[in-house]
Scaffold this active site. Sequence first.
Site, short mmCIF file in Angstrom:
data_model
loop_
_atom_site.label_atom_id
_atom_site.label_comp_id
_atom_site.label_asym_id
_atom_site.label_seq_id
_atom_site.Cartn_x
_atom_site.Cartn_y
_atom_site.Cartn_z
N ASP A 163 50.87 44.48 58.27
CA ASP A 163 50.39 44.40 59.64
C ASP A 163 50.00 42.97 60.01
OD1 ASP A 163 49.33 45.54 62.20
OD2 ASP A 163 47.49 44.69 61.39
N SER A 185 49.43 49.40 64.54
CA SER A 185 48.64 48.38 63.85
C SER A 185 47.24 48.90 63.55
CB SER A 185 48.57 47.13 64.73
OG SER A 185 47.66 46.20 64.22
N LYS A 189 45.67 50.55 59.57
CA LYS A 189 44.47 50.09 58.87
C LYS A 189 43.46 51.23 58.70
CE LYS A 189 44.63 46.62 61.67
NZ LYS A 189 44.41 45.39 62.46
#
Lengths: 444, 444
Positions: A163, A185, A189
Site C-alpha cells: 500500500d 488502501s 491496513k
Amino acid sequence: VTPSAVALIGRKRDGGALSAAEIGWLISAYLRNEVDDAQMAAFLMAGVIRGFNDDEAAALTEVLVETGRSIDLSILKGPTVDKHSTGGVGDVTTLIVAPMLAAAGCQVAKLSGRGLGHTGGTLDKLESIPGMRVDLSPEQVLRQVEQIGLAVAAAGPDLVPGDRRLYALRDVTGTVGDPALIASSVMSKKIAGGAAHILLDVKVGGGALVADLEQARTLAERCVTIGSAHGRRVGALLTQMDEPLAPAVGNALEVGAAVEVLRGDRRGPLHDLSVELAAATLRLIGHKEEEAVSKSAGVLASGEALEKFRELVSAQGGDPSCVDRPWDVLPSADVVVDWTPSPGVVQRIDARAIGELAGSLGAARRRLGEAIDPAVGLELLLRVGERSEDGQPVARIHAASRTDAEEAKDALEQAVTMGDEACEPLPLVLGSVGFDGEDHSARP
Amino acid sequence: VTPSAVALIGRKRDGGALSAAEIGWLISAYLRNEVDDAQMAAFLMAGVIRGFNDDEAAALTEVLVETGRSIDLSILKGPTVDKHSTGGVGDVTTLIVAPMLAAAGCQVAKLSGRGLGHTGGTLDKLESIPGMRVDLSPEQVLRQVEQIGLAVAAAGPDLVPGDRRLYALRDVTGTVGDPALIASSVMSKKIAGGAAHILLDVKVGGGALVADLEQARTLAERCVTIGSAHGRRVGALLTQMDEPLAPAVGNALEVGAAVEVLRGDRRGPLHDLSVELAAATLRLIGHKEEEAVSKSAGVLASGEALEKFRELVSAQGGDPSCVDRPWDVLPSADVVVDWTPSPGVVQRIDARAIGELAGSLGAARRRLGEAIDPAVGLELLLRVGERSEDGQPVARIHAASRTDAEEAKDALEQAVTMGDEACEPLPLVLGSVGFDGEDHSARP
C-alpha cells in the site's frame, strides 16, 4: 498463461472489469517490478475514470494485505475493535475513543501512521506526552492489549508495504481521490491489523480527503463491502469536516483538549463526536443502540476511560501526570497571543486553512522524516455560529516566535470569516453506513 | 509560475483541457526528466479516455517538432511532397508512388522508420536490393533530391526524438490507439521532414492500427487540422486493410511486386492504389482531379516512374539491374512451396494473421536491432472473391526451411477462409479527407 499488462490496462481503459486473479497478478507483478510504474499509473488512471467494481476493490485489498504480515489477535479475550479516521483537522478522537472502548471491555490494538501534509497524525500527538513511546513491535502490542485492553502504536514497515508503494505512485499521478482505491488502501491496513470490528470515521468537507457527502457515502459503502468480503464487521459514520473538530489544532494542544474531555472538564463537538464514535463501535460488537449510547457516555462520566488513558500512557513510557495536570506536563509554546477580529458572528472557519496554518507554525511535517514542534498550534475559542463580543478573542496562537505569531494573525484573517448575520452551528454527524438491516457476520 | 504536473493530470482526468503553454510545459518537462514516466502515462491515459481537442493536438505536435532538428527544403525547386502510410500488410506503395511523383515534377524527400511488429518497414524492403543504402545524412538527402527529385532514407535520431520516447511509453501503457496521439506523432515527423504537401494513406481494417472507418476519419481530420495549423497542405485517403494490399508479403517479394507494377507487368490493387495515391498528392499541389489522375497514370504507363526508381536505386548504391530482372537480382528463399486448399471462393484473407505469419517466417523483427530475412514471405495468388479451381494453389510460401514452410501451411489454414458462396472483392478506397472545399494555404 501469464496475463499481459498491456491487455489488462487496455481492458480497464475501455471500461471492462478485471477478475480477482487478474487484479492479483497485476499488483503482485508491479510489486515484483515486472510491471513498471508507468503501466501501473496508466492502469490506475483508467480505473479512476472508468471505475472499479466491488469485486475489483476486494481483490485489490486482498493482494495488498498479502504483501505484508497480518496481526493475529485471536489470542485476545473479548471483542477486537479498531477505529479509523480518513483524516481531518483537529481530529484527536482516537485518544478519547480508544480508552472509552477499552473501558467498555473491548480489545483495542490501534496501529496508526505518521501524519503527512495538513493533518497531524495520532502518533505525533501522543509523542507530545513526555516519555511516550509508540514504536512497539507487534508482539509488544499484543502483550499490552492482553494486559490493559489497549495499545496505540506505529504501524511497522511490515504492515501492508504494498500500500505504501502504491500510495506513493498515486500521490504523484492524480489518482489519490478514487473511492475504491482509498477504500482498498484503508481496509488493507485494517484487515492486516486483525480486528474483527472496524469503525470508520469518514470525514466530509473542505478539510477532508472527500468534500462531497455522496462521495463519502460511496467510500464508506466500499469499505463495508470489502470488510464483509474479508469476514469483518464494518460500520462508518460520515462526519462534518468543514470547521476543525477539536477546540485546538496542534499536537500538545489537541492532547490537552482530549484529556479535558476524558476528565469531564470539556463538552462540545470533540466530546459529542467521541461519544457517537464509541457508541457506534459498541453497536458493531452487538449492543443495541440505546445500550451502546448509555455505555459509551457511562465510561466517560465514570472516569473509567480516563483511567484507561492513564494506563495507556504508563504502559508506553509516558508521564501519567499529564492526565491530572495536562497543561503543566505537556510542552508549551514560547509565544502565546490572542487574535481578536472585529466583533460579530463566526460564519466560517476554513478547516484546511487552519490545518495548513498550524502546519506552517511547525505542527506538521511537510516531508517524511522532518521534525515537528509539539507545542505550537492554534486554539479556536469560538465555533461557527457563535458571537464574539467587543474585544473578545476568537483564536489563540501558540507560536515559536513573535514573527510566526504575527504571520498567523494575517492567515487567520483569511481562514476565519466574521459577519453580522446569525449563523447556524454546523452539524456533526451527516450520516452512517453499515448499521441498518441485519448484522453482517464477523469473526468473533 | 511553474505549473504542477499533478494539477494538469488532474484537470485532464476530470475532462478539462490544457492550454498550448501547459501542454508544451508538460511534454518538455517530461523530456527533461522533471515529469516522470508514471506521471506522463497517467496523463496520456486520462487524455485517451477523456479526449484531446484540436488545440491540444496541435500543441503536442509543436512541442514534439521542437525536440529535434527540422529539415529545410526551401532550396528545392518545385513543390515538395511527402507521403505517409499509417501501416498495413503488404503496403509497398511508397516504392511506386515516390518515383511516380518525382517523375511528375515533385520534390520527394521521404524519411521512413524501420518496421517493428507485424508490418515491415519501407527501409527494410529497400535494403533487400543488393547494395542499397538508406542511412543518408539530411545533407545527402537534400543533395540527392536536388539532383534526381527523390530520396528515400532513414529518419535519423535527430528527427523528433521526443516522439520516439513518447511512443515507447505509449506502447507499454495501452495508450497507442488514440487519434490525437497518433496524429501528433505522425504529423510531428512530417512537419519536421519539411514538405509543404503531405498525403496520408490511413489504413482501415483488421491489419491496420485503426479497425474502424469513423476512427480513421477522425484520425485523418486531426492530421489535416494539425497540418493546417503548421501551414502545410494535408490530404488523406482512407483505404481498406482487411486483406493484404500487395500480392506478396515479405521484403524482397514486395519489392519485386513493386518493380512489376512500375514495369507495367502487373495490374491489380497495388497498381490501382498507387495511381490513386499519386493522383491525390498531385491534387494537393494544385492539379485538378482529372488532370491529376491522367498525369499519375501517365508517368507509370510511359516508364518515367520506372526510370526514376532506377535513378533512386543507383543514387543510393543499389544494383540497378533489379529494375530489369527483379527475380534474378533480389534474394530468394531456399524453400518455396505452394499452399493448395480445397477448391472454392476466397472469403477472407486475414491481413494481420498474414503479416504475423510472414514475420514468423523471418520477414519482420520482433525487437529493435534484430536481423530480418529479406527473402522469406508469402505470395498471395488469389484475392478475396476469386475462385480456386481444383488443385490450384492460393498462396506460395517462401521459407528458410521445410519445417517453417510446413508450419506456415497450418497458419494459412487459419488465416485464409475458403467457401462455396460467391463473394464480392473488397473495395480499395473507403473515403478521403481534406480534398473538399477551398484549398488550404500551404507554403510553396
